[in-house]
Design a protein around this motif. Structure first.
Motif, PDB file in Angstrom:
ATOM      1  N   UNK A 114       8.198   8.880 -10.008  1.00  0.00           N
ATOM      2  CA  UNK A 114       8.096   7.833  -8.952  1.00  0.00           C
ATOM      3  C   UNK A 114       6.725   8.196  -8.151  1.00  0.00           C
ATOM      4  N   UNK A 115       6.135   9.305  -8.598  1.00  0.00           N
ATOM      5  CA  UNK A 115       5.012   9.784  -7.629  1.00  0.00           C
ATOM      6  C   UNK A 115       3.665   9.592  -8.547  1.00  0.00           C
TER       7      UNK A 115
ATOM      8  N   UNK B 243      10.838   0.456  -1.815  1.00  0.00           N
ATOM      9  CA  UNK B 243      10.325   1.818  -1.577  1.00  0.00           C
ATOM     10  C   UNK B 243       9.232   2.157  -2.777  1.00  0.00           C
ATOM     11  N   UNK B 244       8.496   3.234  -2.486  1.00  0.00           N
ATOM     12  CA  UNK B 244       7.590   4.004  -3.537  1.00  0.00           C
ATOM     13  C   UNK B 244       8.293   3.694  -4.972  1.00  0.00           C
ATOM     14  N   UNK B 245       9.506   3.867  -4.902  1.00  0.00           N
ATOM     15  CA  UNK B 245      10.493   4.138  -6.431  1.00  0.00           C
ATOM     16  C   UNK B 245      10.408   2.756  -6.895  1.00  0.00           C
TER      17      UNK B 245
ATOM     18  N   UNK C  58       0.968   6.856   1.127  1.00  0.00           N
ATOM     19  CA  UNK C  58       1.809   5.953   0.029  1.00  0.00           C
ATOM     20  C   UNK C  58       1.568   4.607   0.394  1.00  0.00           C
ATOM     21  N   UNK C  59       1.607   4.036   1.630  1.00  0.00           N
ATOM     22  CA  UNK C  59       1.446   2.641   1.899  1.00  0.00           C
ATOM     23  C   UNK C  59      -0.006   2.160   1.542  1.00  0.00           C
ATOM     24  N   UNK C  60      -1.034   2.961   1.609  1.00  0.00           N
ATOM     25  CA  UNK C  60      -2.555   2.656   1.940  1.00  0.00           C
ATOM     26  C   UNK C  60      -2.331   2.475   0.044  1.00  0.00           C
TER      27      UNK C  60
ATOM     28  N   UNK D 245       7.439  -3.737   1.578  1.00  0.00           N
ATOM     29  CA  UNK D 245       7.504  -2.309   1.257  1.00  0.00           C
ATOM     30  C   UNK D 245       7.507  -1.404   2.328  1.00  0.00           C
ATOM     31  N   UNK D 246       8.625  -0.688   2.364  1.00  0.00           N
ATOM     32  CA  UNK D 246       8.904   0.535   3.491  1.00  0.00           C
ATOM     33  C   UNK D 246       8.208   1.794   2.983  1.00  0.00           C
ATOM     34  N   UNK D 247       7.114   2.061   3.837  1.00  0.00           N
ATOM     35  CA  UNK D 247       6.424   3.293   3.340  1.00  0.00           C
ATOM     36  C   UNK D 247       6.078   4.022   4.726  1.00  0.00           C
TER      37      UNK D 247
END
Length: 463
Positions: free
Chosen positions: A49-50, A161-163, A183-185, A266-268
């Motif tokens: 996920x990264x 989420x990021x995942x 992550x958000x950007x 999206x929650x970041x």
């Protein structure tokens, strides 16, 4: 009776991330009997996920941008690019699966290593429970990583989420992102370039608050130039599902209540360590107020024989720091016992386009050190290679200790910044005087060749 069920190992590793996997193989090479416990997919955050999946998306988004930007370079493109998120996801999944299979084969080929699936919890200082199995060792290595944190006010709302955002197969119409940090950007620019409308809501006064304000402002300008809406200073954030579909986020700003609605949220807002899943209290492990497992410079916890590596120890949140934790651990176990966390120079990148590469201190951090400083900054718009590529947004900057001539920190925000920062980092690890780098002859035409010019512009920093 309980002891009859216990499986004993020379070492237990919890988590198959970027420290856990190489450590398992290193221990096996020394003929240790090793158990590696994993509750999810092999490879940890980076593989799944990264880095691997998100940088695949960055590449696809960059391709879409390059097509749209081609007319600026004299290339006439008849139509806008047609984006297929399903195809982008398929390519990403292929890369991720290749990495997983490679890891699985490496571990399976080592007869000393036993792969155990499930969530590990402590029974005491030497025993862990995984499902119905009880594992025992006097050497336990925790590489349990971290996960996305969800702030109050969003528990009952449909969010990504990021995942989970990496599982979408359709481009969101309007992606609302809560959290204006790394992550958000990255996801903001990815999905804007792929065709989404994007709004970022950030509680702080600036984006990426760990960076200097000048850096934050340039990053904000880069994103706003691409049509991303950014709202900083958004307080009291709360989310609510819309009956018609999508999500509304309410917030307080400038003494007024406001709201933004989108098709996806999206929650970041940051990550939390997975130490809470381990029941660390049973082993009397010390964790700090943020949930990170306390370690010393040798990665030892407060309990003899238990170590913490990677994101869960709070000493770095990157693949390269996790792998370095493995290198430190291997040296402490089998090497000269000289490598420690104290040797590490913090470095990382923000993978928007153009990217930000950071090594060492920011200017604000350096000012707090009490050292006598010199500083220089150069806009990318003055660099020929950047102009030739038509990518002139950004800057280069460097901070030097005026007494020792050592480079304390550097940033390259601009085309190739994630790679160019390595030049500064190498000089910092080698403890070179900045004058050596200043007198070097770099290849023309590159962005790197302006590093000597930048260093020639160093001036004292006023208090």
């Amino acid at each position: 009776m309980l002891e009859d069920r216990v499986e004993t190992f020379d070492a237990i590793i919890v988590g198959s991330g970027q420290a856990g996997n190489p450590l398992a193989l290193a221990l096996a090479k020394q003929k240790w009997k090793v158990a590696i416990v994993e509750k999810g997919a092999l490879g940890g955050t980076c593989v799944n996920t990264g880095c691997t999946p998100t940088k695949a998306y960055v590449a696809s988004a960059r391709a879409a941008w390059a097509i749209s930007n081609a007319p600026n370079l004299g290339i006439d493109v008849p139509k806008s690019p047609k984006v297929s998120l399903k195809a982008i996801k398929k390519r990403k999944d292929k890369l991720v699966n290749e990495s997983r299979l490679g890891l699985r084969k490496s571990l399976a080929d080592s007869p000393q290593v036993s792969m155990i699936r499930g969530t590990a919890t402590f029974l005491d200082k030497t025993r862990l429970k995984v499902g119905s199995r009880i594992l025992k060792s006097y050497k336990i290595f925790l590489n349990v990583g971290a996960r996305a944190g969800v702030p109050e006010g969003f528990e009952e709302v449909d969010y990504l989420t990021n995942s989970s955002i990496l599982q979408l197969d359709k481009i969101p119409d309007h992606l609302v992102i809560v959290g204006g940090s790394y992550i958000g950007l990255e996801f903001a620019q990815i999905f804007k370039r792929l065709g989404s409308k994007v709004t970022i809501l950030e509680m702080g006064a600036n984006l990426i608050s760990k960076e200097d304000k000048d850096t934050s402002e340039i990053v904000r300008a880069i994103l706003e130039n691409e049509g991303i809406k950014i709202i900083c200073g958004a307080k009291c954030l709360k989310g609510k599902n819309k009956k018609s579909g999508g999500v509304t986020v309410t917030f307080h700003k400038d003494d007024n209540d406001k709201q933004v609605s989108g098709s996806h949220l999206l929650i970041a807002t940051g990550r939390i360590p997975n130490s809470d899943l381990l029941k660390v209290g049973k082993a009397n492990l010390e964790i700090n107020e943020k949930g990170y497992i306390e370690v010393n410079s040798k990665l030892e916890t407060n309990i003899e024989g238990i170590y913490a590596l990677g994101d869960c120890n709070g000493k770095g949140a990157f693949t390269h720091t996790s792998y370095n934790d493995y290198e430190i651990m291997e040296d402490q176990l089998f090497g000269e016992k000289k490598r420690t966390l104290d040797d590490r120079i913090i470095n990382y990148a923000l993978y928007i386009d153009p990217p930000l590469g950071r090594a060492g201190m920011t200017l604000a951090q350096a000012k707090k050190s009490g050292k006598k400083l010199m500083f220089a900054r150069m806009p990318m718009s003055e660099i020929s290679r950047a102009k030739e590529k038509g990518e002139t947004q950004g800057k280069m900057e460097v901070i030097v200790d005026a007494d020792s001539d050592q480079i304390l920190g550097a940033a390259v925000l601009g085309t190739g910044g994630d790679e160019i920062i390595g030049t500064f980092l190498t000089a910092m690890y080698a403890k070179l005087s900045y004058k050596k780098l200043m007198k070097s002859v770099q290849t023309h035409p590159t962005v790197t060749e302006l590093i000597p010019t930048l260093l020639q512009q160093l001036k004292p920093v006023e208090d």
